[in-house]
Scaffold this active site. Structure first.
Site, short mmCIF file in Angstrom:
data_model
loop_
_atom_site.label_atom_id
_atom_site.label_comp_id
_atom_site.label_asym_id
_atom_site.label_seq_id
_atom_site.Cartn_x
_atom_site.Cartn_y
_atom_site.Cartn_z
N GLU A 98 6.51 -2.38 6.77
CA GLU A 98 7.16 -2.13 5.48
C GLU A 98 6.39 -0.99 4.84
OE1 GLU A 98 9.80 -3.66 4.47
OE2 GLU A 98 9.90 -5.45 5.71
N CYS A 123 7.04 0.63 -3.81
CA CYS A 123 7.66 1.34 -2.68
C CYS A 123 9.11 1.65 -2.98
CB CYS A 123 7.53 0.51 -1.42
SG CYS A 123 8.09 -1.18 -1.62
P1 NAP Z 1 -2.54 1.73 2.63
O1 NAP Z 1 -3.68 2.59 2.35
O2 NAP Z 1 -1.78 1.92 3.87
O3 NAP Z 1 -3.10 0.22 2.53
C1 NAP Z 1 -2.30 -0.88 2.85
C2 NAP Z 1 -3.14 -1.90 3.62
O4 NAP Z 1 -3.45 -1.34 4.90
C3 NAP Z 1 -4.47 -2.21 2.96
O5 NAP Z 1 -4.79 -3.57 3.20
C4 NAP Z 1 -5.42 -1.30 3.70
O6 NAP Z 1 -6.75 -1.74 3.67
C5 NAP Z 1 -4.87 -1.37 5.11
N1 NAP Z 1 -5.21 -0.26 5.98
C6 NAP Z 1 -5.30 1.05 5.67
N2 NAP Z 1 -5.58 1.77 6.77
C7 NAP Z 1 -5.67 0.89 7.80
C8 NAP Z 1 -5.94 1.03 9.21
N3 NAP Z 1 -6.16 2.21 9.78
N4 NAP Z 1 -5.97 -0.10 9.96
C9 NAP Z 1 -5.75 -1.30 9.41
N5 NAP Z 1 -5.49 -1.49 8.09
C10 NAP Z 1 -5.44 -0.40 7.30
O7 NAP Z 1 -1.44 1.77 1.50
P2 NAP Z 1 -1.65 2.01 -0.06
O8 NAP Z 1 -1.73 3.45 -0.28
O9 NAP Z 1 -2.70 1.14 -0.58
O10 NAP Z 1 -0.25 1.39 -0.56
C11 NAP Z 1 0.77 2.14 -0.95
C12 NAP Z 1 1.79 2.40 0.15
O11 NAP Z 1 2.40 1.16 0.55
C13 NAP Z 1 2.91 3.25 -0.37
O12 NAP Z 1 3.33 4.17 0.59
C14 NAP Z 1 3.99 2.24 -0.66
O13 NAP Z 1 5.29 2.78 -0.73
C15 NAP Z 1 3.82 1.30 0.48
N6 NAP Z 1 4.44 0.00 0.19
C16 NAP Z 1 5.54 -0.37 0.92
C17 NAP Z 1 6.18 -1.57 0.64
C18 NAP Z 1 7.39 -2.02 1.43
O14 NAP Z 1 7.73 -3.19 1.35
N7 NAP Z 1 8.05 -1.17 2.18
C19 NAP Z 1 5.71 -2.38 -0.39
C20 NAP Z 1 4.60 -1.96 -1.11
C21 NAP Z 1 3.96 -0.77 -0.80
P3 NAP Z 1 -7.84 -1.08 2.67
O15 NAP Z 1 -7.38 -1.36 1.30
O16 NAP Z 1 -9.07 -1.82 3.04
O17 NAP Z 1 -7.86 0.38 3.01
#
Ligand code: NAP
Length: 468
Positions: free
Chosen positions: A228, A262
């Protein structure tokens, strides 16, 4: 990597938590596997449902206290936090109530003797983001625990108190350690969990980068993943859209969670020059009227963004947009007070060669476009790598449905912003990911629909007639 509560309203670090050791992780995996095989998957649906209902009750009973924790972790307005908690509780209740029907064995009418039985897969890893810190967990945990799977959750490192609170709710509701476990894990440890043969699936909500990394690791292990990811949802406003209701919907679609959703309305696309001017004026007035303040004060209408890093990223995108020819019609700067507050911002003249044209802008920033007709609106809506949600506003519902179908996305709403309820599936296409959460579709993502085909005793083998 530390797990920190840095209050976005003040910029102060309030709590710090150590990541788990490898030995602790090994113990959690063992406990989860033991719980799956010998306890949780063996319980009756009614028994699992009772615990999930209790969790929903605890969330509702403690919503004020939990909302304050959410606000301190990631800056959410307290009223919106309570709304998120009520939705989370409703999700838990809905899947506890509907699981029995969903999990009922399904005979195949065209294949006499053949039946599909829903069996859980085992341990699932859920990697979750900070923006809706309870909702994101609830939409995995409600359905998947009811299926009989067990969940290990790695929450975002900036919402550790939310992560611990959710785990505590589960434990107090009677969900045993091993059926739901929070891990303060490093990225390497997430890899270790995915590699472990006892873990049978991975679901991630977050950025494209994290999604690609986790899905690649899962694929190397031949494990299913659900992703997602981000979005850049368009809101198309057709010539006949009622004015005031459309502006109110645009404000909710854009400004819920300070735009950090998102499925936020990230691009408003108005058909018609004159209506474009009127909507821009109304959106400018509405967004300018928001009042920054303490998110715990119910009078505050503009929350900080989640962190100083997030604020700096948004300022860089606004600057890149401006340098690329965009006009900053409203806002564009940090608000001069403690914490990570950004002025509500509107960008116009964002053309295809602008660096932000195809980017997701994750905050209180709206790009505003005026187009001559419906076809141009659809083309612009689809001219991004994302395909999560979208909306269309019109008095003509048939036309609205046709335009909604033409938006390349997993979800499209007519006369409402993209939204989530327990009953509706959530998910996208293109770079917004694959698979679904919620509804029967999400419920079934990590189920072994096991075929059992029963022939009468003494039946001849298939093909026996042909073999003579
Ligand atoms: P993010 O950096 O990808 O973080 C999301 C999760 O992934 C966190 O728990 C993060 O841990 C973990 N993570 C990051 N890099 C990783 C890796 N290489 N391996 C394993 N885990 C990893 O996302 P964000 O910037 O915080 O969140 C915003 C994004 O999420 C936006 O693009 C938003 O649109 C999207 N989103 C999508 C939905 C949907 O349902 N489609 C809903 C909400 C948000 P850490 O915090 O420890 O880095």
């Amino acid at each position: 990597m530390a797990y920190l509560t840095t209050n976005p309203a003040t910029g102060k670090v309030e709590r710090e938590f150590e990541t788990i050791t490898d030995a602790q992780l090994t113990a959690i995996l063992e406990e989860s596997e033991d719980c799956f095989r010998n306890d949780w998957s063996k319980r009756s649906i009614a028994d699992r449902a009772a615990a999930i209902h209790r969790a929903a009750d605890i969330i509702r009973d403690e919503q004020e206290a939990i909302a304050a924790i959410m606000s301190r972790d990631m800056g959410k307005l307290v009223g919106q936090a309570i709304g998120e908690l009520q939705l989370s509780a409703a999700i838990l209740d809905y899947y506890a109530d509907t699981a029995a029907g969903f999990l009922t064995p399904k005979p195949l009418p065209d294949a006499p003797g053949a039946t599909l039985h829903a069996q859980p897969l085992g341990i699932l890893l859920a990697v979750e983001p900070w923006n809706f810190p309870f909702f994101q967990l609830a939409r995995v945990v409600g359905p998947q625990l009811m299926v009989g799977n067990v969940v290990i959750a790695k929450h975002a490192s900036n919402v550790p108190q939310c992560a611990l609170t959710f785990e505590s709710v589960m434990r107090r509701a009677g969900v045993p350690a091993g059926a739901y476990s929070n891990i303060f894990a490093t990225t390497d440890q997430v890899g270790t969990v995915i590699d472990d043969p006892r873990v049978r699936g991975v679901t991630l909500t977050g950025s494209e980068k994290a999604g690609a990394a986790v899905a690649e690791r899962a694929a190397r292990n031949l494990k299913k993943s659900v992703l997602e990811l981000g979005g850049s949802d368009a809101m198309i406003v057709l010539e006949d859209a009622p004015f005031e209701a459309t502006v109110m919907n645009a404000m909710v679609g854009k400004m819920n969670n300070a735009g950090q959703s998102c499925v936020a309305t990230k691009r408003m696309i108005v058909v018609g020059e004159e209506r474009g001017k009127q909507f821009l004026e109304a959106m400018t007035a509405a967004m300018a009227s928001l009042k920054a303040g303490d998110p715990l004060d119910p009078a505050t209408t503009l929350a900080p963004v989640s962190s100083e890093g997030a604020l700096q990223g948004l300022l860089r995108q606004i600057e890149a947009a401006r340098a690329g020819g965009a006009t900053v019609t409203l806002g564009g700067s940090r608000i001069d007070r403690g914490g990570s507050y950004l002025e509500p911002t509107i960008l116009t003249d964002v053309k295809p060669d602008n660096p932000v044209y195809r980017q997701e802008i994750f905050g209180p920033v709206l790009t505003f476009h005026v187009v001559p007709d419906e076809a141009s609106a659809i083309a612009l809506a689809n001219d991004v790598p994302f395909g999560l949600g979208g909306s269309v506003f019109t008095a003509d519902l048939e036309r609205g449905e046709r335009v909604a179908l033409a938006i390349e996305s997993g979800m499209a709403f007519v006369n409402g912003p993209t939204w989530s309820t327990p009953q509706m599936p959530f998910g996208g296409v293109k770079n917004s990911g694959y698979g679904r959460e919620l509804s029967q579709l999400g419920f079934g993502e990590f189920v072994n629909w096991k075929l059992v085909a029963i022939a009468p005793a003494g039946a001849m083998p298939p093909g026996a007639d042909a073999a003579g």
